[in-house]
Design a protein around this motif. Structure first.
Motif, PDB file in Angstrom:
ATOM      1  N   ASP A   1       0.999  -1.310   0.361  1.00  0.00           N
ATOM      2  CA  ASP A   1      -0.024  -0.160   0.379  1.00  0.00           C
ATOM      3  C   ASP A   1       1.190   0.718   0.064  1.00  0.00           C
ATOM      4  OD1 ASP A   1      -2.206  -1.544   0.171  1.00  0.00           O
ATOM      5  OD2 ASP A   1      -2.144  -1.234   2.100  1.00  0.00           O
ATOM      6  N   PHE A   2       2.144   1.144   0.724  1.00  0.00           N
ATOM      7  CA  PHE A   2       3.026   2.265   0.962  1.00  0.00           C
ATOM      8  C   PHE A   2       4.211   2.120   1.591  1.00  0.00           C
ATOM      9  CE2 PHE A   2       0.049   1.877   4.352  1.00  0.00           C
ATOM     10  CZ  PHE A   2       0.939   2.150   5.726  1.00  0.00           C
ATOM     11  N   CYS A   3       5.004   2.786   1.146  1.00  0.00           N
ATOM     12  CA  CYS A   3       6.456   2.625   1.592  1.00  0.00           C
ATOM     13  C   CYS A   3       6.829   4.040   1.753  1.00  0.00           C
ATOM     14  CB  CYS A   3       7.528   2.004   0.369  1.00  0.00           C
ATOM     15  SG  CYS A   3       9.023   1.911   0.727  1.00  0.00           S
ATOM     16  N   VAL A   4       7.081   4.398   3.082  1.00  0.00           N
ATOM     17  CA  VAL A   4       7.062   5.427   3.433  1.00  0.00           C
ATOM     18  C   VAL A   4       8.818   6.203   3.544  1.00  0.00           C
ATOM     19  CG1 VAL A   4       7.030   7.368   5.494  1.00  0.00           C
ATOM     20  CG2 VAL A   4       5.246   6.283   4.783  1.00  0.00           C
ATOM     21  N   ALA A   5       9.029   6.719   3.149  1.00  0.00           N
ATOM     22  CA  ALA A   5      10.759   6.729   3.593  1.00  0.00           C
ATOM     23  C   ALA A   5      10.802   6.873   4.628  1.00  0.00           C
ATOM     24  CB  ALA A   5      11.294   8.442   2.327  1.00  0.00           C
ATOM     25  N   ASP A   6      12.339   6.231   5.278  1.00  0.00           N
ATOM     26  CA  ASP A   6      13.233   5.763   6.467  1.00  0.00           C
ATOM     27  C   ASP A   6      14.875   6.718   6.052  1.00  0.00           C
ATOM     28  OD1 ASP A   6      14.096   5.872   8.264  1.00  0.00           O
ATOM     29  OD2 ASP A   6      14.145   3.617   8.969  1.00  0.00           O
ATOM     30  N   ASN A   7      13.470   8.329   6.344  1.00  0.00           N
ATOM     31  CA  ASN A   7      15.139   9.363   5.883  1.00  0.00           C
ATOM     32  C   ASN A   7      16.371   8.846   6.859  1.00  0.00           C
ATOM     33  OD1 ASN A   7      13.282  10.397   3.476  1.00  0.00           O
ATOM     34  ND2 ASN A   7      12.659  11.919   5.471  1.00  0.00           N
ATOM     35  N   SER A   8      16.188   8.675   7.802  1.00  0.00           N
ATOM     36  CA  SER A   8      17.599   7.511   8.946  1.00  0.00           C
ATOM     37  C   SER A   8      17.870   7.053   8.526  1.00  0.00           C
ATOM     38  CB  SER A   8      17.158   7.941  10.514  1.00  0.00           C
ATOM     39  OG  SER A   8      16.303   6.745  10.304  1.00  0.00           O
TER      40      SER A   8
ATOM     41  N   SER B   1      11.314  32.293  -6.334  1.00  0.00           N
ATOM     42  CA  SER B   1      11.522  31.163  -5.041  1.00  0.00           C
ATOM     43  C   SER B   1      10.766  29.991  -4.997  1.00  0.00           C
ATOM     44  CB  SER B   1      11.355  31.818  -3.911  1.00  0.00           C
ATOM     45  OG  SER B   1      10.917  30.524  -2.892  1.00  0.00           O
ATOM     46  N   VAL B   2      11.381  28.238  -5.201  1.00  0.00           N
ATOM     47  CA  VAL B   2      10.343  27.135  -5.632  1.00  0.00           C
ATOM     48  C   VAL B   2      10.201  26.667  -3.871  1.00  0.00           C
ATOM     49  CG1 VAL B   2      10.776  25.419  -6.055  1.00  0.00           C
ATOM     50  CG2 VAL B   2      12.072  27.065  -7.627  1.00  0.00           C
ATOM     51  N   THR B   3       9.469  26.577  -3.692  1.00  0.00           N
ATOM     52  CA  THR B   3       9.237  25.727  -2.734  1.00  0.00           C
ATOM     53  C   THR B   3       8.312  24.968  -2.890  1.00  0.00           C
ATOM     54  OG1 THR B   3       7.779  27.503  -1.439  1.00  0.00           O
ATOM     55  CG2 THR B   3       7.274  25.305  -0.624  1.00  0.00           C
ATOM     56  N   ALA B   4      10.027  23.226  -2.682  1.00  0.00           N
ATOM     57  CA  ALA B   4       9.740  21.971  -3.511  1.00  0.00           C
ATOM     58  C   ALA B   4       9.125  21.192  -2.212  1.00  0.00           C
ATOM     59  CB  ALA B   4      10.908  20.995  -3.716  1.00  0.00           C
ATOM     60  N   VAL B   5       8.066  20.039  -2.629  1.00  0.00           N
ATOM     61  CA  VAL B   5       7.375  18.870  -1.821  1.00  0.00           C
ATOM     62  C   VAL B   5       8.289  17.855  -2.485  1.00  0.00           C
ATOM     63  CG1 VAL B   5       5.298  18.051  -1.285  1.00  0.00           C
ATOM     64  CG2 VAL B   5       5.904  20.231  -1.469  1.00  0.00           C
ATOM     65  N   ALA B   6       8.196  17.049  -1.745  1.00  0.00           N
ATOM     66  CA  ALA B   6       9.491  15.517  -2.393  1.00  0.00           C
ATOM     67  C   ALA B   6       9.110  14.776  -1.495  1.00  0.00           C
ATOM     68  CB  ALA B   6      10.372  16.153  -3.284  1.00  0.00           C
ATOM     69  N   VAL B   7      10.079  13.690  -1.753  1.00  0.00           N
ATOM     70  CA  VAL B   7      10.946  13.240  -0.951  1.00  0.00           C
ATOM     71  C   VAL B   7      10.809  13.232   0.509  1.00  0.00           C
ATOM     72  CG1 VAL B   7      12.612  11.355  -2.190  1.00  0.00           C
ATOM     73  CG2 VAL B   7      10.788  10.213  -0.294  1.00  0.00           C
ATOM     74  N   ASN B   8      11.970  13.658   0.254  1.00  0.00           N
ATOM     75  CA  ASN B   8      12.761  14.267   1.617  1.00  0.00           C
ATOM     76  C   ASN B   8      12.124  15.244   2.353  1.00  0.00           C
ATOM     77  OD1 ASN B   8      12.100  16.445  -0.589  1.00  0.00           O
ATOM     78  ND2 ASN B   8      14.383  17.840   1.058  1.00  0.00           N
ATOM     79  N   ASN B   9      10.966  15.692   2.292  1.00  0.00           N
ATOM     80  CA  ASN B   9      10.168  16.100   3.081  1.00  0.00           C
ATOM     81  C   ASN B   9       8.385  16.111   3.050  1.00  0.00           C
ATOM     82  OD1 ASN B   9       9.577  17.829   1.033  1.00  0.00           O
ATOM     83  ND2 ASN B   9      10.187  19.593   1.274  1.00  0.00           N
TER      84      ASN B   9
ATOM     85  N   LEU C   1       5.260  17.316 -10.835  1.00  0.00           N
ATOM     86  CA  LEU C   1       6.284  16.349 -11.296  1.00  0.00           C
ATOM     87  C   LEU C   1       6.389  14.873 -11.427  1.00  0.00           C
ATOM     88  CD1 LEU C   1       8.138  19.211  -9.233  1.00  0.00           C
ATOM     89  CD2 LEU C   1       9.862  18.625 -11.804  1.00  0.00           C
ATOM     90  N   SER C   2       6.913  13.955 -12.512  1.00  0.00           N
ATOM     91  CA  SER C   2       6.745  13.201 -11.932  1.00  0.00           C
ATOM     92  C   SER C   2       7.690  12.015 -11.692  1.00  0.00           C
ATOM     93  CB  SER C   2       6.538  12.148 -13.992  1.00  0.00           C
ATOM     94  OG  SER C   2       7.658  12.319 -14.792  1.00  0.00           O
ATOM     95  N   SER C   3       7.811  12.208 -10.925  1.00  0.00           N
ATOM     96  CA  SER C   3       9.695  12.113  -9.354  1.00  0.00           C
ATOM     97  C   SER C   3       9.124  12.699  -7.902  1.00  0.00           C
ATOM     98  CB  SER C   3      10.988  11.557 -10.023  1.00  0.00           C
ATOM     99  OG  SER C   3      11.601  11.339  -8.810  1.00  0.00           O
ATOM    100  N   GLN C   4       9.662  11.372  -7.122  1.00  0.00           N
ATOM    101  CA  GLN C   4       9.321  11.791  -5.916  1.00  0.00           C
ATOM    102  C   GLN C   4      10.409  12.235  -5.557  1.00  0.00           C
ATOM    103  OE1 GLN C   4       9.774   7.704  -5.065  1.00  0.00           O
ATOM    104  NE2 GLN C   4      11.652   7.964  -4.085  1.00  0.00           N
ATOM    105  N   ASN C   5      11.273  12.192  -6.664  1.00  0.00           N
ATOM    106  CA  ASN C   5      12.702  12.902  -5.988  1.00  0.00           C
ATOM    107  C   ASN C   5      13.257  13.756  -8.036  1.00  0.00           C
ATOM    108  OD1 ASN C   5      14.732  14.040  -5.292  1.00  0.00           O
ATOM    109  ND2 ASN C   5      15.829  12.315  -5.461  1.00  0.00           N
TER     110      ASN C   5
END
Length: 219
Positions: A29-36, A75-83, A171-175
């Protein structure tokens, strides 16, 4: 002979298939990124589903204008996998673009994404350069207009109006990544040889050195 006829198409499919690569697709269903995580994979390691919370799928703040008080006036405010970790494996992200009058998002490209832009306020002059014959495609966009920038092609957005402008990009990518052409060429670390750049741009080395100094400082 029959097995060879079966094997050859399968082999061709295996060889060709990497050319159609994209963001990794989810197998749950989902694979939430483990940024740590210290593990390096193509994407991000999944967080344990038992510790996933609703906030992993939530981002707040795109209602707020970005700071355009800079040399570019944008200014660009991005919403990608890092945040927004919940984007991991979903192959999508977005960004808010703010422009002061005369503001510019300079020529750049996204190595991993196509971009679709909608103007929310103001007037933007946008364009991209095709890889065939360096053909330039440009358009003046007004509120409600939509424009698409194909993946990997150099493009820009410029506020040619007298008021602030706001746009939203999908954008067609998470990153998706963003490579700004001038920064990459003149601000590379370590620097690209001025012999190479002088010949490439048909400029003298003094001019190249001056350009490198500007973009190295900017970076």
């Amino acid at each position: 002979m029959a097995p060879s006829f079966v094997f050859l198409p399968l082999f061709a499919l295996l060889v060709i298939s990497p050319a159609f690569g994209s963001d990794p697709s989810q197998l749950q269903d989902f694979c939430v990124a483990d940024n740590s995580s210290q593990v390096f994979v193509n994407g991000f390691v999944c967080k344990n589903p038992n510790v996933v919370t609703v906030n992993d799928f939530f981002f707040s703040g795109l209602d707020k204008a970005g700071n355009t008080n800079n040399k570019l006036g944008s200014s660009v405010t991005a919403v990608a996998v890092n945040n927004l970790p919940g984007l991991n494996t979903l192959g999508i992200s977005l960004a808010r673009l703010d422009f002061a009058p005369g503001g510019l998002v300079p020529p750049h490209y996204h190595p991993r994404a196509t971009e679709i832009l909608v103007v929310l306020e103001g007037t933007l002059y946008v364009g991209f350069v095709a890889s065939t014959n360096n053909q330039l495609f440009t358009k003046v966009l007004n509120k409600g207009d939509v424009f698409v920038f194909p993946q990997g092609l150099i493009h820009f957005q410029y506020n040619k109006g007298w008021t602030n402008a706001v746009a939203l990009s999908g954008l067609s990518s998470q990153n998706p990544g963003a490579v700004f052409v001038a920064n990459a060429v003149f601000g590379a670390n370590p620097p690209i040889s001025d012999d190479v750049l002088a010949k490439a741009f048909q400029l003298d080395k003094k001019t190249i050195d001056w350009l490198q100094a500007q973009f190295t400082a900017a970076n």
